[in-house]
Design a protein around this motif. Structure first.
Motif, PDB file in Angstrom:
ATOM      1  N   GLU A  93      -5.894  22.120   9.502  1.00  0.00           N
ATOM      2  CA  GLU A  93      -5.265  22.022   8.191  1.00  0.00           C
ATOM      3  C   GLU A  93      -5.392  20.609   7.603  1.00  0.00           C
ATOM      4  O   GLU A  93      -5.443  20.421   6.399  1.00  0.00           O
ATOM      5  CB  GLU A  93      -3.784  22.397   8.287  1.00  0.00           C
ATOM      6  CG  GLU A  93      -3.527  23.891   8.474  1.00  0.00           C
ATOM      7  CD  GLU A  93      -3.917  24.389   9.853  1.00  0.00           C
ATOM      8  OE1 GLU A  93      -3.640  23.668  10.840  1.00  0.00           O
ATOM      9  OE2 GLU A  93      -4.500  25.475   9.950  1.00  0.00           O
ATOM     10  N   ASP A 159       1.889  27.791   3.378  1.00  0.00           N
ATOM     11  CA  ASP A 159       1.514  27.862   4.791  1.00  0.00           C
ATOM     12  C   ASP A 159       0.071  27.399   4.893  1.00  0.00           C
ATOM     13  O   ASP A 159      -0.837  28.078   4.404  1.00  0.00           O
ATOM     14  CB  ASP A 159       1.663  29.295   5.307  1.00  0.00           C
ATOM     15  CG  ASP A 159       1.516  29.380   6.827  1.00  0.00           C
ATOM     16  OD1 ASP A 159       2.070  30.311   7.418  1.00  0.00           O
ATOM     17  OD2 ASP A 159       0.833  28.512   7.410  1.00  0.00           O
ATOM     18  N   ASP A 161      -1.991  27.404   7.261  1.00  0.00           N
ATOM     19  CA  ASP A 161      -2.879  28.213   8.086  1.00  0.00           C
ATOM     20  C   ASP A 161      -3.722  29.124   7.204  1.00  0.00           C
ATOM     21  O   ASP A 161      -3.426  29.308   6.021  1.00  0.00           O
ATOM     22  CB  ASP A 161      -2.076  29.045   9.089  1.00  0.00           C
ATOM     23  CG  ASP A 161      -1.450  28.182  10.174  1.00  0.00           C
ATOM     24  OD1 ASP A 161      -0.336  28.505  10.620  1.00  0.00           O
ATOM     25  OD2 ASP A 161      -2.065  27.177  10.559  1.00  0.00           O
ATOM     26  N   SER A 162      -4.739  29.758   7.796  1.00  0.00           N
ATOM     27  CA  SER A 162      -5.646  30.609   7.022  1.00  0.00           C
ATOM     28  C   SER A 162      -5.619  32.038   7.546  1.00  0.00           C
ATOM     29  O   SER A 162      -5.099  32.322   8.627  1.00  0.00           O
ATOM     30  CB  SER A 162      -7.076  30.064   7.081  1.00  0.00           C
ATOM     31  OG  SER A 162      -7.580  30.161   8.393  1.00  0.00           O
ATOM     32  N   SER A 166      -1.736  32.964   7.643  1.00  0.00           N
ATOM     33  CA  SER A 166      -1.146  32.368   6.449  1.00  0.00           C
ATOM     34  C   SER A 166      -0.014  33.248   5.930  1.00  0.00           C
ATOM     35  O   SER A 166       0.309  34.297   6.496  1.00  0.00           O
ATOM     36  CB  SER A 166      -2.211  32.172   5.372  1.00  0.00           C
ATOM     37  OG  SER A 166      -2.704  33.431   4.949  1.00  0.00           O
ATOM     38  N   ASP A 216       4.610  34.801   7.835  1.00  0.00           N
ATOM     39  CA  ASP A 216       3.159  34.875   7.962  1.00  0.00           C
ATOM     40  C   ASP A 216       2.789  36.066   8.846  1.00  0.00           C
ATOM     41  O   ASP A 216       3.666  36.791   9.331  1.00  0.00           O
ATOM     42  CB  ASP A 216       2.573  33.555   8.486  1.00  0.00           C
ATOM     43  CG  ASP A 216       3.038  33.201   9.896  1.00  0.00           C
ATOM     44  OD1 ASP A 216       3.014  32.010  10.244  1.00  0.00           O
ATOM     45  OD2 ASP A 216       3.423  34.124  10.664  1.00  0.00           O
TER      46      ASP A 216
END
Length: 434
Positions: A93, A159, A161-162, A166, A216
């Motif tokens: 990130e 968020d 994250d992916s 996410s 998430d």
């Protein structure tokens, strides 16, 4: 199987996939690996020596090393095993904010053979971040005459994250007067809205306490919460209205800090506190929040840090105008950053010979160079040349590489030493050179 075991198994499968793919691509002079983020320093990335057919005893003799553009070296070559390993703990990130696929590039230089190989390493996401709200608490002041069905924008959770890790969903807990609606934005993002489901009566309840929860899709799932306090007020029947739905502005990347880029304006027909308009960012990325400041009273958006076209060429913000009764309107602000020629071409000597035999044939490689200019367009187009009067010439190689080679046979008795000067100039006006 426990969660830690599942994560270990997934990491092993990801590493195996990366090794198989690298073996397939090695014949093309390019390797590609995949490794999860947050792995400890020294973690295995790929067997470079095996994938390229390099013999381990000869690695040190050939001067094999890994180079990365920039100041930080993310990977290193283990001299005894020929493995590519992490040189530091990698936070996906931090490196690839708002990028779906995070790929880091480095190069393997074999000095003894004047060869280089491109290496791509994809940093895959793990669920190491929970959704969070910029404001953990929000106060809403609504008139008791607000009609059921009215909607009010809520701050979105973030968020970093992916993918599935996410932000995936919102839910609201509180009382029967309110419900939650989630709209899908143009980019597929989820935008929560508070919906008045039942008319309020200030004499019955002057306050309503709600909790907005964001979750998430990780396993296990991570959540973040924001508290919403609704204060019931008397009537405020006019909302602020922006003078235009979208503001656009183009600025050069060298605009001075403190400059006003654009002023957003909204008017409210009410009087007194209900007609006093204030401004705030409704939607803004973390990187943009570090660069731009919005004056809550005047609506002026100013630059608070130096802009860099090479980092980002466009920013899209959402501004909210709200009055004393918490009625509001939103407008979009698009800031386009234009490039100026502010980066000098950079010449890196990847490998070079200090001496050469006088009977070396014409075309012998004596140096391998890499040229880079971070500007775009003509500002980033680099032309290289050698000073005249020497028996050497430049040959363009793959990508941004050049080779310095002998232009004819040499004669030590006529000249025993040469100083070779390489000049790189970009296409800017005026041009920058090194």
């Amino acid at each position: 199987m426990c969660a830690a075991g599942r994560r270990w198994g997934r990491r092993q499968r990801v590493l195996l996939w990366g090794v198989l793919l690298a073996a397939w691509e090695a014949a093309w002079g390019q390797l590609r690996y995949s490794v999860p983020e947050e792995m400890p320093k020294g973690s295995f990335v790929g067997d470079v020596a095996k994938d390229l057919g390099l013999q381990l005893p000869a690695l040190s003799d050939r001067g094999v090393r890994v180079v990365t553009e920039g100041t930080r070296q993310h990977f290193a070559l283990h001299g005894k095993t020929g493995h590519l390993v992490t040189a530091e703990r990698i936070d996906r990130e931090q490196l690839c904010e708002s990028v779906e696929q995070c790929v880091l590039h480095c190069e393997l230089i074999v000095e003894g053979e004047m060869k280089f190989y491109e290496i791509e390493v994809e940093i895959t996401d793990i669920n190491d971040n929970a959704p969070s709200f910029r404001e953990a608490e929000k106060d809403l002041r609504l008139s008791e005459t607000t009609a059921p069905g009215s909607r009010f924008s809520l701050a979105e959770a973030h968020d970093p994250d992916s993918g599935q890790n996410s932000l995936q969903s919102y839910e609201l807990s509180g009382d029967e007067h309110f419900s939650l609606a989630v709209q899908t934005g143009p980019g597929g993002d989820q935008r929560p809205e508070l919906v008045l489901a039942k008319a309020m009566d200030r004499e019955e309840a002057a306050f309503h306490e709600l909790v907005l929860r964001a979750s998430d899709g990780g396993d296990p799932s991570r959540t973040g919460t924001a508290r919403i306090r609704v204060t019931v007020l008397d009537a405020n029947d006019n909302a602020p209205v922006f003078s235009q739905a979208e503001y656009t502005v183009r600025v050069p990347e060298d605009v001075p800090v403190g400059s006003v880029l654009v002023t957003v304006t909204a008017t409210d027909a009410d009087e007194g506190l209900n007609g006093h308009v204030k401004y705030s960012f409704q939607r803004i990325s973390h990187s943009a929040s570090q660069l731009f400041y919005l004056d809550s009273e005047t609506g002026e958006i100013t630059v608070k840090k130096d802009l860099d076209f090479e980092e980002s060429s466009s920013y899209e913000l959402e501004v909210q105008a709200w009055d004393g009764g918490e009625l509001s309107d939103t407008a979009k602000v698009v800031i386009t950053v234009t490039d100026v020629n502010d980066n000098v071409p950079k010449i890196s000597v990847r490998s070079a010979l200090n001496e050469i035999s006088e009977d070396a044939p014409s075309g012998t490689v004596v140096a391998l160079l890499h040229v880079q200019d971070r500007d775009s367009g003509a500002n980033g187009e680099v032309r290289c040349s050698l000073d005249g009067g020497i028996p050497f010439r430049l040959e363009s190689s793959q990508g941004s590489y050049y080779r310095v080679v002998t232009a004819r046979e040499l004669d030590r008795e006529q000249e025993s030493e040469y100083n070779v000067t390489v000049r790189a100039a970009d296409g800017g006006q005026p041009a920058l050179q090194s």
